[in-house]
Design a protein around this motif. Structure first.
Motif, PDB file in Angstrom:
ATOM      1  N   ARG A  55       0.834  -1.211   0.000  1.00 57.90           N
ATOM      2  CA  ARG A  55       0.000   0.000   0.000  1.00 57.90           C
ATOM      3  C   ARG A  55       0.867   1.259   0.000  1.00 57.90           C
ATOM      4  N   SER A  56       1.890   1.282   0.833  1.00 60.67           N
ATOM      5  CA  SER A  56       2.762   2.445   0.929  1.00 60.67           C
ATOM      6  C   SER A  56       3.526   2.681  -0.377  1.00 60.67           C
ATOM      7  N   VAL A  57       4.033   1.600  -0.964  1.00 61.57           N
ATOM      8  CA  VAL A  57       4.763   1.714  -2.235  1.00 61.57           C
ATOM      9  C   VAL A  57       3.841   2.236  -3.330  1.00 61.57           C
ATOM     10  N   LEU A  58       2.662   1.662  -3.438  1.00 63.24           N
ATOM     11  CA  LEU A  58       1.731   2.085  -4.492  1.00 63.24           C
ATOM     12  C   LEU A  58       1.245   3.513  -4.271  1.00 63.24           C
ATOM     13  N   ASP A  59       1.056   3.922  -3.034  1.00 63.45           N
ATOM     14  CA  ASP A  59       0.679   5.309  -2.757  1.00 63.45           C
ATOM     15  C   ASP A  59       1.791   6.268  -3.182  1.00 63.45           C
ATOM     16  N   ASP A  60       3.048   5.881  -2.946  1.00 61.10           N
ATOM     17  CA  ASP A  60       4.170   6.726  -3.357  1.00 61.10           C
ATOM     18  C   ASP A  60       4.253   6.813  -4.876  1.00 61.10           C
ATOM     19  N   ILE A  61       4.061   5.695  -5.542  1.00 63.07           N
ATOM     20  CA  ILE A  61       4.089   5.679  -7.012  1.00 63.07           C
ATOM     21  C   ILE A  61       2.991   6.589  -7.555  1.00 63.07           C
ATOM     22  N   ARG A  62       1.825   6.520  -6.959  1.00 70.35           N
ATOM     23  CA  ARG A  62       0.716   7.390  -7.381  1.00 70.35           C
ATOM     24  C   ARG A  62       1.078   8.857  -7.161  1.00 70.35           C
ATOM     25  N   ALA A  63       1.633   9.180  -6.002  1.00 70.34           N
ATOM     26  CA  ALA A  63       1.993  10.570  -5.685  1.00 70.34           C
ATOM     27  C   ALA A  63       3.048  11.115  -6.642  1.00 70.34           C
ATOM     28  N   ARG A  64       3.907  10.256  -7.142  1.00 74.61           N
ATOM     29  CA  ARG A  64       4.949  10.682  -8.081  1.00 74.61           C
ATOM     30  C   ARG A  64       4.472  10.718  -9.533  1.00 74.61           C
ATOM     31  N   GLY A  65       3.251  10.253  -9.771  1.00 77.98           N
ATOM     32  CA  GLY A  65       2.708  10.271 -11.122  1.00 77.98           C
ATOM     33  C   GLY A  65       3.340   9.236 -12.050  1.00 77.98           C
ATOM     34  N   LEU A  66       3.828   8.137 -11.463  1.00 78.57           N
ATOM     35  CA  LEU A  66       4.468   7.090 -12.270  1.00 78.57           C
ATOM     36  C   LEU A  66       3.446   6.060 -12.727  1.00 78.57           C
ATOM     37  N   ARG A  67       3.799   5.333 -13.760  1.00 82.83           N
ATOM     38  CA  ARG A  67       3.035   4.166 -14.221  1.00 82.83           C
ATOM     39  C   ARG A  67       3.845   2.943 -13.839  1.00 82.83           C
ATOM     40  N   CYS A  72       6.051  -8.493  -9.880  1.00 83.24           N
ATOM     41  CA  CYS A  72       6.011  -9.275  -8.642  1.00 83.24           C
ATOM     42  C   CYS A  72       4.601  -9.839  -8.456  1.00 83.24           C
ATOM     43  N   GLU A  73       4.496 -11.151  -8.237  1.00 84.34           N
ATOM     44  CA  GLU A  73       3.190 -11.794  -8.069  1.00 84.34           C
ATOM     45  C   GLU A  73       2.431 -11.247  -6.864  1.00 84.34           C
ATOM     46  N   PHE A  74       3.135 -10.941  -5.793  1.00 88.11           N
ATOM     47  CA  PHE A  74       2.479 -10.412  -4.599  1.00 88.11           C
ATOM     48  C   PHE A  74       1.839  -9.058  -4.888  1.00 88.11           C
ATOM     49  N   ILE A  75       2.579  -8.176  -5.551  1.00 84.59           N
ATOM     50  CA  ILE A  75       2.052  -6.848  -5.889  1.00 84.59           C
ATOM     51  C   ILE A  75       0.893  -6.973  -6.871  1.00 84.59           C
ATOM     52  N   ALA A  76       1.027  -7.834  -7.870  1.00 88.09           N
ATOM     53  CA  ALA A  76      -0.053  -8.036  -8.849  1.00 88.09           C
ATOM     54  C   ALA A  76      -1.327  -8.517  -8.146  1.00 88.09           C
ATOM     55  N   ALA A  77      -1.190  -9.450  -7.220  1.00 89.86           N
ATOM     56  CA  ALA A  77      -2.356  -9.959  -6.483  1.00 89.86           C
ATOM     57  C   ALA A  77      -2.946  -8.869  -5.587  1.00 89.86           C
ATOM     58  N   PHE A  78      -2.089  -8.050  -4.979  1.00 96.56           N
ATOM     59  CA  PHE A  78      -2.566  -6.958  -4.144  1.00 96.56           C
ATOM     60  C   PHE A  78      -3.401  -5.979  -4.966  1.00 96.56           C
ATOM     61  N   ILE A  79      -2.920  -5.637  -6.155  1.00 96.47           N
ATOM     62  CA  ILE A  79      -3.655  -4.709  -7.023  1.00 96.47           C
ATOM     63  C   ILE A  79      -4.987  -5.319  -7.444  1.00 96.47           C
ATOM     64  N   LYS A  80      -4.993  -6.611  -7.704  1.00 96.72           N
ATOM     65  CA  LYS A  80      -6.243  -7.278  -8.099  1.00 96.72           C
ATOM     66  C   LYS A  80      -7.264  -7.227  -6.957  1.00 96.72           C
ATOM     67  N   ARG A  81      -6.784  -7.360  -5.731  1.00100.00           N
ATOM     68  CA  ARG A  81      -7.694  -7.306  -4.556  1.00100.00           C
ATOM     69  C   ARG A  81      -8.059  -5.865  -4.184  1.00100.00           C
ATOM     70  N   ASN A  82      -7.282  -4.902  -4.674  1.00101.07           N
ATOM     71  CA  ASN A  82      -7.490  -3.480  -4.353  1.00101.07           C
ATOM     72  C   ASN A  82      -7.555  -2.680  -5.639  1.00101.07           C
ATOM     73  N   PRO A  83      -8.667  -2.762  -6.359  1.00104.98           N
ATOM     74  CA  PRO A  83      -8.763  -2.168  -7.695  1.00104.98           C
ATOM     75  C   PRO A  83      -8.569  -0.652  -7.745  1.00104.98           C
ATOM     76  N   ALA A  84      -8.555   0.020  -6.606  1.00101.11           N
ATOM     77  CA  ALA A  84      -8.280   1.457  -6.610  1.00101.11           C
ATOM     78  C   ALA A  84      -6.878   1.749  -7.148  1.00101.11           C
ATOM     79  N   TYR A  85      -6.001   0.743  -7.133  1.00102.39           N
ATOM     80  CA  TYR A  85      -4.627   0.907  -7.639  1.00102.39           C
ATOM     81  C   TYR A  85      -4.487   0.472  -9.092  1.00102.39           C
ATOM     82  N   ALA A  86      -5.526  -0.094  -9.678  1.00106.85           N
ATOM     83  CA  ALA A  86      -5.432  -0.625 -11.050  1.00106.85           C
ATOM     84  C   ALA A  86      -5.069   0.450 -12.068  1.00106.85           C
TER      85      ALA A  86
END
Length: 90
Positions: A55-67, A72-86
């Protein structure tokens, strides 16, 4: 829970909890970042550290405007369970 911090010298985000470091490695090119591997040491297992780290990593990526590419399978599964990061996925 502490936030993850970017350590560009090691190409990874780090979260230190009780003196132990969990991390997500990455490869960055311009405005694109590929998240390669998540590691939560056994001493931190079962405490929600991986979820907090993702969550912290993805929030930072969002704040920096990165794509991103969730290699990583763990991150991919996290995004699938938390579609706000899709929307971050390239």
């Amino acid at each position: 829970m502490p936030d993850a911090t970017d350590n560009p010298a090691r190409n990874r985000y780090e979260m230190v909890v009780d003196g132990v470091t969990a991390f997500v490695t990455y490869v960055r090119q311009g405005n694109h970042i590929s998240l390669m591997h998540t590691e939560v040491p056994p001493a931190l297992a079962g405490r929600g550290i991986g979820t907090a780290l993702a969550r912290s990593v993805l929030d930072d990526i969002r704040a920096r405007g990165l794509r991103l590419t969730p290699a990583c399978e763990f991150i991919a599964a996290f995004i699938k369970r938390n579609p706000a990061y899709a929307g971050l996925v390239a």
